[in-house]
Design an enzyme around this catalytic site. Structure first.
Site, mmCIF file in Angstrom:
data_model
loop_
_atom_site.group_PDB
_atom_site.id
_atom_site.type_symbol
_atom_site.label_atom_id
_atom_site.label_comp_id
_atom_site.label_asym_id
_atom_site.label_seq_id
_atom_site.Cartn_x
_atom_site.Cartn_y
_atom_site.Cartn_z
ATOM 1 N N LEU A 44 0.068 1.851 3.156
ATOM 2 C CA LEU A 44 -0.931 1.800 4.219
ATOM 3 C C LEU A 44 -0.190 1.477 5.502
ATOM 4 O O LEU A 44 0.628 0.550 5.522
ATOM 5 C CB LEU A 44 -1.983 0.716 3.959
ATOM 6 C CG LEU A 44 -3.133 1.001 2.993
ATOM 7 C CD1 LEU A 44 -4.097 -0.183 2.995
ATOM 8 C CD2 LEU A 44 -3.872 2.281 3.328
ATOM 9 N N ASP A 45 -0.465 2.226 6.554
ATOM 10 C CA ASP A 45 0.158 1.926 7.836
ATOM 11 C C ASP A 45 -0.169 0.503 8.253
ATOM 12 O O ASP A 45 -1.222 -0.047 7.906
ATOM 13 C CB ASP A 45 -0.366 2.879 8.924
ATOM 14 C CG ASP A 45 0.033 4.314 8.680
ATOM 15 O OD1 ASP A 45 0.989 4.541 7.910
ATOM 16 O OD2 ASP A 45 -0.617 5.209 9.249
ATOM 17 N N ARG A 46 0.709 -0.066 9.029
ATOM 18 C CA ARG A 46 0.510 -1.444 9.484
ATOM 19 C C ARG A 46 -0.857 -1.669 10.145
ATOM 20 O O ARG A 46 -1.534 -2.657 9.843
ATOM 21 C CB ARG A 46 1.633 -1.831 10.450
ATOM 22 C CG ARG A 46 1.540 -3.249 10.961
ATOM 23 C CD ARG A 46 2.738 -3.597 11.814
ATOM 24 N NE ARG A 46 2.719 -4.995 12.216
ATOM 25 C CZ ARG A 46 3.709 -5.596 12.855
ATOM 26 N NH1 ARG A 46 4.820 -4.918 13.154
ATOM 27 N NH2 ARG A 46 3.617 -6.864 13.185
ATOM 28 N N THR A 91 -3.622 -0.107 9.680
ATOM 29 C CA THR A 91 -4.730 0.290 8.813
ATOM 30 C C THR A 91 -5.063 -0.837 7.846
ATOM 31 O O THR A 91 -4.173 -1.445 7.254
ATOM 32 C CB THR A 91 -4.366 1.551 8.008
ATOM 33 O OG1 THR A 91 -3.979 2.594 8.901
ATOM 34 C CG2 THR A 91 -5.536 2.025 7.162
ATOM 35 N N HIS A 128 1.151 9.066 8.189
ATOM 36 C CA HIS A 128 0.217 9.058 9.320
ATOM 37 C C HIS A 128 -0.718 10.264 9.283
ATOM 38 O O HIS A 128 -1.190 10.724 10.329
ATOM 39 C CB HIS A 128 0.966 9.042 10.663
ATOM 40 C CG HIS A 128 1.811 7.837 10.864
ATOM 41 N ND1 HIS A 128 2.717 7.742 11.913
ATOM 42 C CD2 HIS A 128 1.918 6.676 10.164
ATOM 43 C CE1 HIS A 128 3.335 6.572 11.845
ATOM 44 N NE2 HIS A 128 2.869 5.906 10.795
#
Length: 257
Positions: free
Chosen positions: A64-66, A68, A174
């Protein structure tokens, strides 16, 4: 029958599921999954906090992106981690996200747009940086819309926003953020692919300091028992503040825990 567990907060981590093989958390926005040379100043990481809470080493099986928030799944052994990684690679996991995007998006649709490889300077140091664009597919469904009598952009006298459910078929880096930018509906709060004017508006008007992208649900078969496993993550106060301010709570009711 799906297996589901209510969340509980421990050691600053929201555990939403745990058994002897797996643990899943509701990752907060801004929290890194694990240590990174690119963020040497950080002291809190989802992987270490989860390990300290459950009392054993944990292995990440997806990203998971930071910025998100939402469902983040770990395995408690390397063998289970390999099995889960293969499950994700084979697209046998269903993922649902909630997002707030700029503009009025159509009721539903699919984005089938290949994405170029975006390497990390350190993690992908030895990767092929010239690899061709990779297939990427995202489905969306619009849940609610609002038009505000505020000229955030000089081009328009009003500002429009949509609440959407996003369902990715693939898992490119992303992907959701880049796909929404591609169709001219960037995610609010996205400082890399979004519209800074609308991000600033949400910060000043609604005290919303995060990107409005949330991994709401993850569905897969348990790697050991084979039973259906449904993991859901609730929304934080900033998300709920936007839903309440825009009268979207009822529209999102089915997606809230």
């Amino acid at each position: 029958m799906s297996m589901e567990i209510q969340s509980s907060v421990a050691n600053d981590i929201d555990i939403i599921y745990e058994d002897e093989y797996l643990v899943a958390i509701n990752k907060e926005a801004g929290l890194l999954v694990h240590r990174s040379w690119l963020d040497k100043g950080e002291a809190r990481f989802a992987m270490q906090l989860t390990r300290d809470t459950v009392g054993c080493h944990v292995f990440p099986v997806h990203r998971l992106d930071r910025p998100t928030s939402g469902v983040l799944l770990f395995a408690k052994s390397s063998a289970v981690a390999r099995t889960l990684t293969e499950t994700f690679t084979a697209h046998e996991v269903s993922k649902q996200y909630l997002a707030v995007v700029r503009g009025f998006i159509p009721d539903k649709g699919t984005i089938d747009y290949a994405l170029s490889f975006q390497p990390d300077a350190i993690a992908d140091k030895f990767a092929d940086w010239d690899k061709p664009a990779q297939e990427a597919v995202t489905h969306w469904q619009c849940l609610a819309q609002i038009e505000l009598p505020v000229a955030v952009s000089k081009k328009h006298d009003t500002s429009r926003y949509s609440l959407v459910q996003l369902t990715p078929e693939t898992g490119r880096k992303h992907q959701l953020r880049r796909h929404m930018k591609h169709v001219f509906h960037p995610i609010i709060g996205d400082t890399s692919y979004g519209d800074i004017r609308h991000t600033r508006f949400f910060r000043t008007q609604y005290d919303c300091m995060r990107m409005l992208l949330h991994a709401q649900a993850l569905a897969l078969n348990h790697p050991i028992t084979g039973e259906p496993l449904l993991l859901k993550a609730g929304l934080d106060d900033q998300w709920m503040g936007i839903l309440e301010a825009f009268a979207w709570v009822e529209s999102a009711k089915a997606y809230l825990k």
